[in-house]
Design a protein around this motif. Structure first.
Motif, mmCIF file in Angstrom:
data_model
loop_
_atom_site.group_PDB
_atom_site.id
_atom_site.type_symbol
_atom_site.label_atom_id
_atom_site.label_comp_id
_atom_site.label_asym_id
_atom_site.label_seq_id
_atom_site.Cartn_x
_atom_site.Cartn_y
_atom_site.Cartn_z
ATOM 1 N N ASP A 138 5.627 14.326 3.245
ATOM 2 C CA ASP A 138 4.922 14.046 4.514
ATOM 3 C C ASP A 138 3.490 13.602 4.247
ATOM 4 O OD1 ASP A 138 7.134 14.646 6.039
ATOM 5 O OD2 ASP A 138 6.527 16.733 6.431
ATOM 6 N N TYR A 139 2.810 14.300 3.338
ATOM 7 C CA TYR A 139 1.435 13.930 3.011
ATOM 8 C C TYR A 139 1.384 12.587 2.285
ATOM 9 C CZ TYR A 139 -0.570 18.436 4.392
ATOM 10 O OH TYR A 139 -1.002 19.529 5.099
ATOM 11 N N TYR A 140 2.336 12.351 1.377
ATOM 12 C CA TYR A 140 2.362 11.065 0.672
ATOM 13 C C TYR A 140 2.572 9.913 1.648
ATOM 14 C CZ TYR A 140 2.957 13.911 -3.567
ATOM 15 O OH TYR A 140 2.793 14.811 -4.587
ATOM 16 N N ASN A 141 3.430 10.128 2.627
ATOM 17 C CA ASN A 141 3.672 9.080 3.629
ATOM 18 C C ASN A 141 2.401 8.766 4.407
ATOM 19 O OD1 ASN A 141 6.351 8.943 2.877
ATOM 20 N ND2 ASN A 141 7.085 10.239 4.539
ATOM 21 N N GLN A 142 1.628 9.808 4.735
ATOM 22 C CA GLN A 142 0.373 9.591 5.459
ATOM 23 C C GLN A 142 -0.644 8.868 4.579
ATOM 24 O OE1 GLN A 142 -0.837 12.981 8.261
ATOM 25 N NE2 GLN A 142 0.706 14.007 7.002
ATOM 26 N N ALA A 143 -0.632 9.178 3.290
ATOM 27 C CA ALA A 143 -1.527 8.476 2.363
ATOM 28 C C ALA A 143 -1.183 6.995 2.317
ATOM 29 C CB ALA A 143 -1.425 9.092 0.969
ATOM 30 N N LEU A 144 0.101 6.690 2.304
ATOM 31 C CA LEU A 144 0.525 5.288 2.235
ATOM 32 C C LEU A 144 0.272 4.560 3.541
ATOM 33 C CD1 LEU A 144 3.826 5.690 0.183
ATOM 34 C CD2 LEU A 144 1.654 4.707 -0.588
ATOM 35 N N THR A 145 0.224 5.289 4.647
ATOM 36 C CA THR A 145 -0.156 4.670 5.917
ATOM 37 C C THR A 145 -1.600 4.193 5.847
ATOM 38 O OG1 THR A 145 1.394 6.036 7.173
ATOM 39 C CG2 THR A 145 -0.412 5.048 8.401
ATOM 40 N N LYS A 146 -2.430 4.999 5.177
ATOM 41 C CA LYS A 146 -3.841 4.647 5.014
ATOM 42 C C LYS A 146 -4.033 3.554 3.958
ATOM 43 C CE LYS A 146 -6.132 7.853 7.521
ATOM 44 N NZ LYS A 146 -7.295 7.616 8.399
ATOM 45 N N GLU A 147 -3.279 3.656 2.877
ATOM 46 C CA GLU A 147 -3.444 2.736 1.745
ATOM 47 C C GLU A 147 -2.058 2.371 1.207
ATOM 48 O OE1 GLU A 147 -5.730 2.681 -2.561
ATOM 49 O OE2 GLU A 147 -6.419 4.072 -1.000
ATOM 50 N N PRO A 148 -1.439 1.326 1.746
ATOM 51 C CA PRO A 148 -0.036 1.001 1.423
ATOM 52 C C PRO A 148 0.235 0.700 -0.042
ATOM 53 C CG PRO A 148 -0.767 -0.161 3.397
ATOM 54 C CD PRO A 148 -1.990 0.443 2.779
ATOM 55 N N ASP A 149 -0.767 0.310 -0.799
ATOM 56 C CA ASP A 149 -0.554 -0.036 -2.203
ATOM 57 C C ASP A 149 -1.134 1.008 -3.160
ATOM 58 O OD1 ASP A 149 0.770 -2.365 -1.513
ATOM 59 O OD2 ASP A 149 -1.054 -3.583 -1.552
ATOM 60 N N PHE A 150 -1.147 2.255 -2.745
ATOM 61 C CA PHE A 150 -1.660 3.352 -3.570
ATOM 62 C C PHE A 150 -0.597 3.688 -4.624
ATOM 63 C CE2 PHE A 150 -4.474 7.363 -2.980
ATOM 64 C CZ PHE A 150 -4.502 7.575 -4.350
ATOM 65 N N SER A 151 -0.765 3.122 -5.804
ATOM 66 C CA SER A 151 0.262 3.208 -6.847
ATOM 67 C C SER A 151 0.645 4.643 -7.200
ATOM 68 C CB SER A 151 -0.217 2.468 -8.097
ATOM 69 O OG SER A 151 -1.515 2.902 -8.475
ATOM 70 N N ALA A 188 5.904 1.833 -8.033
ATOM 71 C CA ALA A 188 4.698 2.274 -8.740
ATOM 72 C C ALA A 188 4.471 1.421 -9.981
ATOM 73 C CB ALA A 188 4.830 3.748 -9.118
ATOM 74 N N GLU A 189 5.548 1.104 -10.700
ATOM 75 C CA GLU A 189 5.426 0.267 -11.894
ATOM 76 C C GLU A 189 4.816 -1.090 -11.546
ATOM 77 O OE1 GLU A 189 8.179 -2.131 -15.140
ATOM 78 O OE2 GLU A 189 9.126 -0.814 -13.661
ATOM 79 N N GLN A 190 5.293 -1.697 -10.460
ATOM 80 C CA GLN A 190 4.778 -3.008 -10.039
ATOM 81 C C GLN A 190 3.291 -2.943 -9.716
ATOM 82 O OE1 GLN A 190 7.246 -3.995 -6.714
ATOM 83 N NE2 GLN A 190 9.093 -4.338 -7.946
#
Length: 268
Positions: free
Chosen positions: A170-183, A209-211
């Motif tokens: 859930d927290y990771y999803n919120q992080a990606l909402t803020k920064e979609p390319d957070f490797s 993540a590799e990309q």
């Protein structure tokens, strides 16, 4: 060659520094200002007061005026500060766990390093407040614009380490909402997904993540992501083989432990 006088002088200076250091540790920390604490509790206002290190656990401080007061390192655990005036107050390092700060004026307040876990912040004015290093996990009503992707990511790591893999995602999803390319988040989410049995999603996240690491020129991160994707497949195959023989999953557990270490190394 040094003279006896020079040697004696150096010894004297060393002894003085040693004595100073010893006294530094022996002298107790500054105690709370009891006079100002009494003023606060009796008049419910104490502007510019020195309340550093004050013990105010469970205190009812609703609608008090503490503007510009020094509350650094104060213990306000579960205190009721609803509607209080805390403008330009120094709350650095203060404990505000589960404190009620609803409607409080925290404009310009210094909350650096403060512990605000599960604090109630609906309607609080945080304009210009310093939240550097503040612990905000579980804070209720915290304006979303004040929480960055890195903060959500850190909370995700904490939940993962506690074994709360769904909460971590859930927290990771919120992080990606803020920064979609957070490797690093994709790498971290792959581990949590794997622990929940979503091998396909875990591999997809590791590949993403590799990309991203490759695009950033982060070779260590890229290699880690490759190892994760390959390791998930290998670990699953090994686990299935072990189960077929009636064996345990010790290798699988060790693999996950290695991934957790990798998460910390590449995530921060």
């Amino acid at each position: 060659m040094q003279t006896h006088r020079a040697i004696a002088m150096k010894f004297h200076n060393f002894a003085s520094l040693t004595l100073f250091a010893a006294l530094f540790w022996v002298v107790p920390a500054k105690a709370e200002n009891l006079q100002h604490v009494q003023q606060l509790m009796s008049t419910r206002e104490c502007q510019s007061c020195d309340l550093s290190r004050a013990g105010l656990v469970f205190s009812n401080l609703s609608a008090v005026d503490l503007s510009q007061a020094n509350l650094s390192l104060a213990n306000l655990n579960q205190a009721n500060l609803s509607g209080s005036n805390l403008a330009n107050t120094d709350l650095s390092g203060a404990v505000l766990v589960r404190a009620n700060l609803s409607g409080a004026d925290l404009s310009g307040a210094n909350l650096a390093g403060a512990d605000l876990r599960e604090a109630y912040l609906y309607g609080a004015n945080l304009e210009g407040a310093n939240l550097d290093g503040a612990i905000l996990q579980g804070a209720i009503g915290l304006p979303e614009e004040l929480i960055g992707a890195q903060q959500f990511y850190s909370w995700g790591i904490a939940e993962f380490q506690r074994g709360n893999f769904s909460g971590a995602i859930d927290y990771y999803n919120q992080a990606l909402t803020k920064e979609p390319d957070f490797s690093a988040v994709y790498l971290a989410r792959s581990l949590a997904r794997y622990r929940l049995g979503d091998e396909e999603g875990a591999i997809a996240d590791a590949n993403r993540a590799e990309q991203l690491f490759a695009a950033e020129g982060n070779e260590n991160g890229r290699l880690a992501s490759v190892q994760v994707a390959e390791g998930i497949v290998e670990a699953q195959e090994a686990l299935e083989e072990a189960n077929g023989r009636g064996g345990g999953g010790g290798g699988f557990i060790r693999f996950i432990g290695g991934l957790a270490s990798m998460l910390l190394r590449f995530g921060l």
